[in-house]
Design a protein around this motif. Structure first.
Motif, PDB file in Angstrom:
ATOM      1  N   ASN A  75      -1.188   8.853  12.376  1.00  0.00           N
ATOM      2  CA  ASN A  75      -1.663   8.993  11.013  1.00  0.00           C
ATOM      3  C   ASN A  75      -3.051   8.370  10.914  1.00  0.00           C
ATOM      4  O   ASN A  75      -3.197   7.155  10.960  1.00  0.00           O
ATOM      5  CB  ASN A  75      -0.688   8.310  10.057  1.00  0.00           C
ATOM      6  CG  ASN A  75      -1.076   8.515   8.619  1.00  0.00           C
ATOM      7  OD1 ASN A  75      -1.912   9.350   8.316  1.00  0.00           O
ATOM      8  ND2 ASN A  75      -0.469   7.757   7.734  1.00  0.00           N
ATOM      9  N   PRO A  77      -6.097   7.383   8.761  1.00  0.00           N
ATOM     10  CA  PRO A  77      -6.357   7.198   7.324  1.00  0.00           C
ATOM     11  C   PRO A  77      -7.570   7.990   6.870  1.00  0.00           C
ATOM     12  O   PRO A  77      -8.571   8.107   7.580  1.00  0.00           O
ATOM     13  CB  PRO A  77      -6.594   5.694   7.190  1.00  0.00           C
ATOM     14  CG  PRO A  77      -6.904   5.213   8.555  1.00  0.00           C
ATOM     15  CD  PRO A  77      -6.262   6.161   9.524  1.00  0.00           C
ATOM     16  N   ALA A  82      -8.724   5.989   0.658  1.00  0.00           N
ATOM     17  CA  ALA A  82      -8.992   4.565   0.459  1.00  0.00           C
ATOM     18  C   ALA A  82      -9.801   4.342  -0.819  1.00  0.00           C
ATOM     19  O   ALA A  82      -9.564   3.392  -1.565  1.00  0.00           O
ATOM     20  CB  ALA A  82      -9.736   3.993   1.666  1.00  0.00           C
TER      21      ALA A  82
END
Length: 199
Positions: A75, A77, A82
């Protein structure tokens, strides 16, 4: 006194080795028989720009693909996520700050009640007999009548029915009382209907 011939040679006692002495091995000194101990694992191959036989053998690890499939997809990001998370946290913090300021304020805010005040309001609502009393009750608690009736369709304070009480005594002699909860809506005398009901 300083010469080696004047010193007595030191001799260790000669006695049989205990039976447990051979069971220990010292890796640095070797095995109990005096042979050098085999290395624990083969030395790791050094980095290379070309594929050597050791690299080829390492690449043919039979458990490698099974381990990769068990771990699953990596995974990575997303930087945009974010940023969204940071914006969400700012929103949560500003909401909390507004809630704290509202709680500290001495002036009541229209259509906002604490849970204890809402419970008291719903209890008092059960005993009203006219729409005028309903309007006065809503005004006293700082809530609109429409909002009160909208909330009262789905939320009510607990009431105990007169016919649903049972008493049981267990083997230790302790009495347990069970009461049936009922939904109570006020009955307006001048309108002959229940407030909050669709009938």
């Amino acid at each position: 006194m300083g010469s080696s011939s004047s010193k007595v040679a030191r001799k260790l006692p000669t006695r049989a080795k205990p039976t447990w002495a051979g069971s220990r091995t010292n890796i640095e000194a070797g095995t109990a028989e005096g042979r050098p101990a085999p290395p624990l694992r083969a030395p790791l191959p050094e980095a290379s720009e070309t594929r050597s036989d050791a690299i080829e053998r390492d690449a043919k690890d039979p458990h490698f693909m099974a381990n990769l499939s068990r771990i699953g997809q990596v995974n990575v990001p997303n930087p945009a996520a974010a940023v969204r998370t940071a914006n969400h946290m700012k929103h949560v913090l500003s909401t909390l700050q507004a809630s704290e300021e509202e709680a500290a304020s001495l002036s009541p805010i229209q259509n906002r009640l604490h849970a204890s005040s809402l419970s008291e309001l719903l209890d008092e609502r059960k005993s009203i007999t006219s729409t005028r009393e309903l309007a006065d009750l809503a005004k006293r608690y700082g809530i609109d009548v429409e909002v009160l009736e909208g909330v009262a369709k789905y939320v009510n304070s607990p009431s105990v029915g007169e016919s649903g009480t049972t008493r049981t005594v267990d083997e230790q002699g302790e009495e347990k009382i069970t009461m049936q909860a009922t939904w109570v809506d006020p009955i307006l005398d001048n309108e002959h209907k229940r407030i909050g009901s669709t009938r």
